[in-house]
Design a protein around this motif. Structure first.
Motif, PDB file in Angstrom:
ATOM      1  N   THR A 158       0.823  -1.215   0.000  1.00 60.17           N
ATOM      2  CA  THR A 158       0.000   0.000   0.000  1.00 60.17           C
ATOM      3  C   THR A 158       0.857   1.264   0.000  1.00 60.17           C
ATOM      4  O   THR A 158       0.351   2.363   0.171  1.00 60.17           O
ATOM      5  CB  THR A 158      -0.938   0.023   1.221  1.00 60.17           C
ATOM      6  N   ALA A 159       2.163   1.079  -0.198  1.00 62.09           N
ATOM      7  CA  ALA A 159       3.061   2.207  -0.443  1.00 62.09           C
ATOM      8  C   ALA A 159       4.090   1.662  -1.439  1.00 62.09           C
ATOM      9  O   ALA A 159       4.384   0.466  -1.441  1.00 62.09           O
ATOM     10  CB  ALA A 159       3.734   2.661   0.843  1.00 62.09           C
ATOM     11  N   PRO A 160       4.597   2.512  -2.303  1.00 61.45           N
ATOM     12  CA  PRO A 160       5.480   1.998  -3.352  1.00 61.45           C
ATOM     13  C   PRO A 160       6.657   1.192  -2.822  1.00 61.45           C
ATOM     14  O   PRO A 160       7.327   1.619  -1.870  1.00 61.45           O
ATOM     15  CB  PRO A 160       5.959   3.276  -4.053  1.00 61.45           C
ATOM     16  N   GLY A 161       6.909   0.023  -3.394  1.00 60.15           N
ATOM     17  CA  GLY A 161       8.073  -0.792  -3.074  1.00 60.15           C
ATOM     18  C   GLY A 161       9.163  -0.545  -4.098  1.00 60.15           C
ATOM     19  O   GLY A 161       8.879  -0.407  -5.289  1.00 60.15           O
ATOM     20  N   SER A 162      10.402  -0.503  -3.638  1.00 60.28           N
ATOM     21  CA  SER A 162      11.508  -0.146  -4.531  1.00 60.28           C
ATOM     22  C   SER A 162      12.270  -1.386  -4.978  1.00 60.28           C
ATOM     23  O   SER A 162      12.205  -2.432  -4.339  1.00 60.28           O
ATOM     24  CB  SER A 162      12.456   0.803  -3.789  1.00 60.28           C
ATOM     25  N   PRO A 163      12.986  -1.288  -6.109  1.00 58.78           N
ATOM     26  CA  PRO A 163      13.853  -2.401  -6.526  1.00 58.78           C
ATOM     27  C   PRO A 163      14.921  -2.688  -5.470  1.00 58.78           C
ATOM     28  O   PRO A 163      15.434  -1.758  -4.840  1.00 58.78           O
ATOM     29  CB  PRO A 163      14.523  -1.876  -7.808  1.00 58.78           C
ATOM     30  N   CYS A 164      15.252  -3.953  -5.303  1.00 61.61           N
ATOM     31  CA  CYS A 164      16.301  -4.310  -4.348  1.00 61.61           C
ATOM     32  C   CYS A 164      17.662  -3.851  -4.873  1.00 61.61           C
ATOM     33  O   CYS A 164      17.811  -3.520  -6.053  1.00 61.61           O
ATOM     34  CB  CYS A 164      16.312  -5.822  -4.088  1.00 61.61           C
ATOM     35  N   GLY A 165      18.652  -3.858  -4.017  1.00 62.61           N
ATOM     36  CA  GLY A 165      19.972  -3.403  -4.409  1.00 62.61           C
ATOM     37  C   GLY A 165      20.590  -4.213  -5.528  1.00 62.61           C
ATOM     38  O   GLY A 165      21.309  -3.680  -6.379  1.00 62.61           O
ATOM     39  N   MET A 166      20.286  -5.506  -5.561  1.00 64.88           N
ATOM     40  CA  MET A 166      20.849  -6.351  -6.613  1.00 64.88           C
ATOM     41  C   MET A 166      20.305  -5.928  -7.982  1.00 64.88           C
ATOM     42  O   MET A 166      21.045  -5.874  -8.960  1.00 64.88           O
ATOM     43  CB  MET A 166      20.529  -7.812  -6.322  1.00 64.88           C
ATOM     44  N   CYS A 167      19.028  -5.607  -8.036  1.00 67.75           N
ATOM     45  CA  CYS A 167      18.441  -5.167  -9.302  1.00 67.75           C
ATOM     46  C   CYS A 167      18.953  -3.783  -9.701  1.00 67.75           C
ATOM     47  O   CYS A 167      19.186  -3.518 -10.879  1.00 67.75           O
ATOM     48  CB  CYS A 167      16.924  -5.177  -9.202  1.00 67.75           C
ATOM     49  N   ARG A 168      19.123  -2.917  -8.733  1.00 67.96           N
ATOM     50  CA  ARG A 168      19.699  -1.599  -9.044  1.00 67.96           C
ATOM     51  C   ARG A 168      21.084  -1.776  -9.678  1.00 67.96           C
ATOM     52  O   ARG A 168      21.452  -1.081 -10.624  1.00 67.96           O
ATOM     53  CB  ARG A 168      19.809  -0.750  -7.761  1.00 67.96           C
ATOM     54  N   GLN A 169      21.846  -2.721  -9.137  1.00 65.35           N
ATOM     55  CA  GLN A 169      23.178  -2.991  -9.671  1.00 65.35           C
ATOM     56  C   GLN A 169      23.097  -3.583 -11.086  1.00 65.35           C
ATOM     57  O   GLN A 169      23.909  -3.261 -11.952  1.00 65.35           O
ATOM     58  CB  GLN A 169      23.906  -3.960  -8.743  1.00 65.35           C
ATOM     59  N   PHE A 170      22.143  -4.451 -11.307  1.00 71.69           N
ATOM     60  CA  PHE A 170      21.970  -5.054 -12.641  1.00 71.69           C
ATOM     61  C   PHE A 170      21.671  -3.957 -13.673  1.00 71.69           C
ATOM     62  O   PHE A 170      22.246  -3.925 -14.760  1.00 71.69           O
ATOM     63  CB  PHE A 170      20.838  -6.089 -12.592  1.00 71.69           C
ATOM     64  N   MET A 171      20.755  -3.056 -13.296  1.00 71.65           N
ATOM     65  CA  MET A 171      20.397  -1.950 -14.201  1.00 71.65           C
ATOM     66  C   MET A 171      21.598  -1.053 -14.479  1.00 71.65           C
ATOM     67  O   MET A 171      21.737  -0.532 -15.585  1.00 71.65           O
ATOM     68  CB  MET A 171      19.316  -1.081 -13.552  1.00 71.65           C
ATOM     69  N   ARG A 172      22.428  -0.845 -13.474  1.00 74.78           N
ATOM     70  CA  ARG A 172      23.571   0.065 -13.582  1.00 74.78           C
ATOM     71  C   ARG A 172      24.446  -0.261 -14.784  1.00 74.78           C
ATOM     72  O   ARG A 172      25.058   0.616 -15.380  1.00 74.78           O
ATOM     73  CB  ARG A 172      24.385  -0.010 -12.292  1.00 74.78           C
ATOM     74  N   GLU A 173      24.513  -1.529 -15.099  1.00 75.26           N
ATOM     75  CA  GLU A 173      25.363  -1.968 -16.208  1.00 75.26           C
ATOM     76  C   GLU A 173      24.847  -1.470 -17.553  1.00 75.26           C
ATOM     77  O   GLU A 173      25.634  -1.310 -18.490  1.00 75.26           O
ATOM     78  CB  GLU A 173      25.415  -3.505 -16.225  1.00 75.26           C
ATOM     79  N   PHE A 174      23.555  -1.242 -17.662  1.00 76.85           N
ATOM     80  CA  PHE A 174      22.939  -1.029 -18.974  1.00 76.85           C
ATOM     81  C   PHE A 174      22.189   0.282 -19.140  1.00 76.85           C
ATOM     82  O   PHE A 174      21.775   0.611 -20.249  1.00 76.85           O
ATOM     83  CB  PHE A 174      21.972  -2.184 -19.281  1.00 76.85           C
TER      84      PHE A 174
END
Ligand SMILES: [Zn+2]
Ligand SMILES: [Zn+2]
Ligand SMILES: [Zn+2]
Ligand SMILES: [Zn+2]
Lengths: 158, 158, 158, 158
Positions: free
Chosen positions: A95-111
């Motif tokens: 019921t409040a926005p959930g954020s991407p976990c740190g591992m996913c943030r790191q995955f995105m960082r590459e691209f």
């Protein structure tokens, strides 16, 4: 919503589709362990939407998050080379926005460009939005290992 | 090849496509760190081929293998529910067949019959083939946590 | 038990300690998500026992299994260089022995002889035991990437 | 250095030890694939230092970072329950401080106060320092799944 569209250079239709697909993709999750459904969707620079949802495993560390399923298929389908990503959205049943976990943030960082917006929707379509560099400040990226990052790769191809 | 087709109930065309797509998918890998390209492809029971390749990350543990990219998209696209998987193929640039890592074997375990064949091609199209239960004996599966495994899920839907 | 000791070159005291510490280490687990406690313990060639337990995370893929906690500390403490590992034991609260997941088998592959025994205890101290090469046949090891594996490293130092 | 000590409530000796051990722990890394050594060290509230270094695997995603080796052993040794963590330090061979990857930030999130400082040393002992909440803003933590986080756990035990 209008303000978010202007700030992040998205049309109202694009943001609307990001929201709808992120929410709809929750139904695609395989999460018998956590019962915590996450839907994700990417928008590429050329206007393609790419779906993801979380896929869990009896050995919890072996499962994968919604964002990484979506990015995995996007990279394999060549979207990393074709101009990159315009926005990402995730949706949960919180019921409040959930954020991407740190591992996913790191995955995105590459691209992704550090300025790429990440939209986080709760179950009622309320959302927060932050840029990648705001969710993963002082990030550990490819440049640390002598590999070009997303911005450099795009520049080399331009 | 003929023998493999008979043993695993595949047509010659199916095995041929598995080989070609696994080899071709190596070109889709993002592997600037290892320079070790892996292509993967799944064949679903309803005849769909689903592609994967390895996607690495500056933080090595955050990257993902070819097999898991392919299975992630397959599960999210509903192929786990629609009858499951008939075969998997992987291809590397080694001169002897390279096998899926243990993490990928575990990922497959969640969704595949233990008798599913895994074809491993080297760069010259030589291959080994083993069933999942041969690559991951005495596996840790969903049943250990009270969740139905692939065979049970298919039976419930039949 | 006697037979296992002979087969795997362990004393009765060593096997007994492996069992006791694997069982006791379950109490060290941090597993609020799965409630599935796993204890692990390694025995090094020089007679040191090294403990592990599973450590979970709100983002399930970010957690780690008991076996990898134990091996991580062992490697960092130099036991990979000092002769390697004689045996591993894991214990769960299941009523039949639970086995290491594929990811942990792969982690061990990097540092252990393929003949190393892995003891798997259920809650009542019943156990199964298999060698690493039986739990991870046709494994993907360091040699595939031009890096010496455990046996080679030990030989070079001898 | 003095300012950092005051800001983060560390003695000069503590910060000095964090720096020395993080640098020294680089020698404990097993990183034949990346050749990128990382040393880590934790300081618990009761004054214990706990070491880590990166431990890689032929299957890159199966390896683990220095920070997670250190935290895994700390949690298994009970330091999560005994008051938690006062500071973390990492060291690399880069000429500017390298930061923990997103996966490690997420791992820390489960066990550390958001205000815990993370010291990042380059090869020449230059450092940056940021709090966990600065490296992982708007984090996805245990509370999202109904599990108490570090601050709640400490309060319950006080
Ligand atoms: Zn994630
Ligand atoms: Zn793999
Ligand atoms: Zn495991
Ligand atoms: Zn890390």
């Amino acid at each position: 919503v209008n303000e978010a569209c202007q700030t992040f250079n998205l049309s109202a239709a694009e943001l609307s589709t990001l929201r709808e697909r992120a929410q709809a993709n929750k139904a695609r999750a395989y999460c018998p362990y956590s019962k915590f459904r996450v839907g994700a969707v990417l928008l590429t620079q050329d206007g393609t939407f790419i779906d993801g949802a979380n896929v869990e495993n009896a050995s919890y560390p072996v499962g994968t998050c919604a964002e990484r399923v979506a990015f995995g298929r996007a990279i394999v389908d060549g979207h990393g080379r074709k101009g990159g990503f315009k926005a990402v959205a995730v949706a949960t049943d919180l019921t409040a926005p959930g954020s991407p976990c740190g591992m996913c943030r790191q995955f995105m960082r590459e691209f992704c460009d550090l300025s790429m917006p990440i939209f986080m929707f709760d179950k009622n379509d309320n959302f927060s939005v932050l840029r990648l560099e705001e969710l993963l400040p002082l990030s550990f990226g490819p440049d640390k290992l002598g590999v070009p990052d997303s911005a450099q790769r795009q520049a080399e191809q331009a």
